[in-house]
Design a protein around this motif. Structure first.
Motif, PDB file in Angstrom:
ATOM      1  N   ARG A  53      11.541 -28.993  40.844  1.00  0.00           N
ATOM      2  CA  ARG A  53      10.692 -29.420  41.182  1.00  0.00           C
ATOM      3  C   ARG A  53       8.993 -29.374  40.270  1.00  0.00           C
ATOM      4  N   VAL A  54       9.377 -28.512  39.775  1.00  0.00           N
ATOM      5  CA  VAL A  54       8.238 -28.451  38.882  1.00  0.00           C
ATOM      6  C   VAL A  54       8.849 -29.235  38.028  1.00  0.00           C
ATOM      7  N   GLY A 113       3.182 -17.507  42.186  1.00  0.00           N
ATOM      8  CA  GLY A 113       3.615 -17.738  41.744  1.00  0.00           C
ATOM      9  C   GLY A 113       4.175 -18.987  41.079  1.00  0.00           C
ATOM     10  N   PHE A 114       4.279 -19.893  42.345  1.00  0.00           N
ATOM     11  CA  PHE A 114       5.129 -21.284  41.925  1.00  0.00           C
ATOM     12  C   PHE A 114       3.839 -22.291  41.671  1.00  0.00           C
ATOM     13  N   ALA A 115       2.943 -22.095  42.312  1.00  0.00           N
ATOM     14  CA  ALA A 115       1.896 -22.671  41.601  1.00  0.00           C
ATOM     15  C   ALA A 115       1.123 -22.371  40.009  1.00  0.00           C
ATOM     16  N   LEU A 116       1.385 -20.783  40.392  1.00  0.00           N
ATOM     17  CA  LEU A 116       1.203 -20.555  38.556  1.00  0.00           C
ATOM     18  C   LEU A 116       1.884 -21.524  37.033  1.00  0.00           C
ATOM     19  N   VAL A 117       3.377 -21.713  37.570  1.00  0.00           N
ATOM     20  CA  VAL A 117       4.234 -22.616  37.259  1.00  0.00           C
ATOM     21  C   VAL A 117       3.570 -23.810  37.126  1.00  0.00           C
ATOM     22  N   GLU A 151      -2.375 -23.952  45.380  1.00  0.00           N
ATOM     23  CA  GLU A 151      -2.591 -24.739  43.964  1.00  0.00           C
ATOM     24  C   GLU A 151      -3.873 -24.427  43.619  1.00  0.00           C
ATOM     25  N   GLN A 152      -5.253 -24.412  44.748  1.00  0.00           N
ATOM     26  CA  GLN A 152      -6.437 -23.913  44.832  1.00  0.00           C
ATOM     27  C   GLN A 152      -6.614 -22.298  43.807  1.00  0.00           C
TER      28      GLN A 152
END
Ligand SMILES: NC(=O)c1ccc[n+]([C@@H]2O[C@H](COP(=O)([O-])OP(=O)(O)OC[C@H]3O[C@@H](n4cnc5c(N)ncnc54)[C@H](OP(=O)(O)O)[C@@H]3O)[C@@H](O)[C@H]2O)c1
Length: 294
Positions: A50-51, A17-21, A248-249
């Motif tokens: 962070r984002v 979810g974080f990587a999607l954001v 992330e990948q």
């Protein structure tokens, strides 16, 4: 000029979810808004900060507390966003509760099912009607979520199932888990499997009702599988992580699907992995580690 886009991701303070954001925030426009949601205010605020601080981020990012085990909170967020922005463009239902192999699954089933399945139903019910034409409503499921993973005795339950039917199936499976009868009824022992099948079934049920209009408008409702991803949620359940991706990948094909200009009708209402449809009848081979006896 196009209106700013509004994106919502659940369970987004860590993992996929974080990587999607992060990915959405790096690919959307400066006026667009990505809502990073999660259940814990501190973790959500830290992740959103962070984002926002990431030099790759181009859009607005806002942290919002959303405990997806509460369907009313999901409905309230959909209503609020609709009132404020008119419609919602991108919704990703991603949250999951971590299952622990060394605790009986009966102890963990209610929270797990509420977060994975209750929330999927609530997101589909609350957000599908307010999705902007051309929008994306995505449920992060798994390749475990095909009907072919289930005992054939259970297949007729899912035939032409509506969302109400899927909800009833989930409740009867939950009752069987608590009664200790799920295996004799044919349900797999690892509760992640029926849960994922039911998530995909819920997506299929909603998509079946909207297919024609959505394809006309370029809207996508689909389930996705990110493949095996190295997160603390998957770690206890599989032995071989040599082929696993980082979050992330793993989100790259998901972002491509979400942000594509057009919708491939073949993917509509289906389970999509690495850009390809995984057939509902597929029997995928991943096998979890030992399931702890009840
Ligand atoms: N990892 C894999 O290999 C893999 C493979 C196939 C599919 N998937 C699917 O991908 C999705 C994400 O998995 P992941 O591995 O990224 O898991 P993860 O790293 O454990 O992240 C799960 C997220 O869900 C949040 N969450 C838990 N309960 C919640 C609640 N009640 N309300 C709102 N948020 C809640 C967690 O928040 P906290 O930080 O507060 O706990 C966390 O942010 C899941 O649907 C999973 O089934 C994963």
């Amino acid at each position: 000029m196009t209106a700013p886009r509004i994106a919502v991701v659940t369970g987004a303070n860590q993992g996929i979810g974080f990587a999607l954001v992060q990915g959405l925030a790096a690919r959307l426009a400066p006026d667009d808004l990505v809502l990073l949601t999660g259940r814990n205010p501190d973790r959500v605020a830290e992740a959103a900060a962070r984002v926002s601080a990431d030099p790759a981020t181009t859009s607005h990012v806002q942290g919002r507390v959303l405990d997806v085990s509460d369907p009313r909170a999901i409905a309230a967020m959909a209503a609020e966003l609709t009132e404020r922005h008119g419609r919602v463009d991108i919704v990703v239902s991603n949250a999951i509760t971590r299952l622990t192999p060394d605790r009986p699954q009966t102890e963990q089933a209610d929270e797990f099912i509420d977060v994975a399945n209750g929330a999927t139903h609530a997101v589909l019910r609350s957000f599908a009607p307010v999705l902007r034409p051309g929008g994306r409503l995505i449920v992060v499921a798994s390749s475990l979520g095909t009907l072919g993973r289930l005992d054939p005795r259970l297949h007729p339950l899912f035939e032409d199932a509506s969302l109400d039917d899927v909800e009833a199936i989930v409740e009867s499976w939950r009752a069987a888990v608590h009664a200790g009868t799920e295996r004799e009824l044919g349900w797999p022992g690892w509760i992640n499997v029926p849960s994922k099948v039911a998530q995909v079934a819920a997506v299929r049920a909603v998509a079946a009702q909207r297919r024609e209009t959505d394809l006309h408008d370029g809207t996508l409702v689909a389930a996705v599988c990110p493949g095996l991803v190295d997160t603390p949620t998957s770690r206890p359940w599989f032995d071989d992580f040599s082929q696993a991706r980082t979050p992330e990948q793993a989100v790259l094909p998901l972002l491509d699907l979400i942000l594509a200009d057009t919708v491939d009708p073949a993917t509509y209402g289906e389970l999509v992995r690495f850009g390809e449809v995984l057939p509902w009848s597929a029997q995928s081979p991943s096998v979890p580690r030992t399931i702890v006896p009840r």
